[in-house]
Scaffold this active site. Sequence first.
Site, PDB file in Angstrom:
ATOM      1  N   ASN A  63       0.882  -1.163   0.000  1.00 52.83           N
ATOM      2  CA  ASN A  63       0.000   0.000   0.000  1.00 52.83           C
ATOM      3  C   ASN A  63       0.923   1.217   0.000  1.00 52.83           C
ATOM      4  OD1 ASN A  63      -1.627   2.184   0.557  1.00 52.83           O
ATOM      5  ND2 ASN A  63      -2.718   1.209   2.242  1.00 52.83           N
ATOM      6  N   ARG A  93       0.481   4.203   0.377  1.00 52.05           N
ATOM      7  CA  ARG A  93       0.171   5.246   1.363  1.00 52.05           C
ATOM      8  C   ARG A  93       0.653   4.889   2.757  1.00 52.05           C
ATOM      9  NH1 ARG A  93      -5.670   7.258   1.295  1.00 52.05           N
ATOM     10  NH2 ARG A  93      -4.622   8.989   2.295  1.00 52.05           N
ATOM     11  N   CYS A  94       1.140   3.668   2.938  1.00 48.95           N
ATOM     12  CA  CYS A  94       1.578   3.181   4.251  1.00 48.95           C
ATOM     13  C   CYS A  94       3.090   3.335   4.394  1.00 48.95           C
ATOM     14  CB  CYS A  94       1.181   1.714   4.395  1.00 48.95           C
ATOM     15  SG  CYS A  94       1.883   0.888   5.837  1.00 48.95           S
ATOM     16  N   SER A  95       3.530   3.990   5.448  1.00 53.29           N
ATOM     17  CA  SER A  95       4.969   4.218   5.633  1.00 53.29           C
ATOM     18  C   SER A  95       5.731   2.910   5.809  1.00 53.29           C
ATOM     19  CB  SER A  95       5.218   5.150   6.820  1.00 53.29           C
ATOM     20  OG  SER A  95       4.791   4.555   8.026  1.00 53.29           O
ATOM     21  N   ARG A 120       6.128   1.341   2.410  1.00 52.24           N
ATOM     22  CA  ARG A 120       7.161   2.039   1.633  1.00 52.24           C
ATOM     23  C   ARG A 120       8.556   1.696   2.153  1.00 52.24           C
ATOM     24  NH1 ARG A 120       3.563   6.328   2.480  1.00 52.24           N
ATOM     25  NH2 ARG A 120       5.066   7.341   3.872  1.00 52.24           N
TER      26      ARG A 120
END
Length: 116
Positions: A9, A11-13, A16
Site C-alpha cells: 500500500n 500510502r503506508c509508511s 514504503r
Amino acid sequence: MSQVTIFHNPRCSKSRETLALLTDKGIEPTIVEYLKNVPSKDELKAVISALQISPRDLLRKKEAEYKTAGADDLSLSDEAIINIMLANPKLIERPIVVTGNKARIGRPPESVLEIL
C-alpha cells in the site's frame, strides 16, 4: 532465489520502508497494490498459510471497518474472516512479502529479511 512479491500500500509508511529495504538489497519484487488488485480467495489463503498464522492474525484491528464489517465477532470462522478481508481489503495487514512458500509481514520492515 524465488520470485519476491510484496503486497503493498503506497500510502503506508511501513510498506514504503519495506519496499525500499528490498530494493536497497538489490531485489526488484513484484508489487501487488492489494487495495486496487484484491487477491483471490486462493491467493489470500496461500499467503496466510505461508505466514503460518490464522486469518484473524492478519486483520488490521484498528481500522473502522474492523467493527463495521463485523470482524470483531470472535465466533467467526476462518472462512468468514477471509471473506471479510476480501470484501474489505483495507483490513489486510501490510506489507506482506512472499517468496516461495514463505512470507513475512513487514512490521518492522527488517522482519522480511528472515525469508530472503
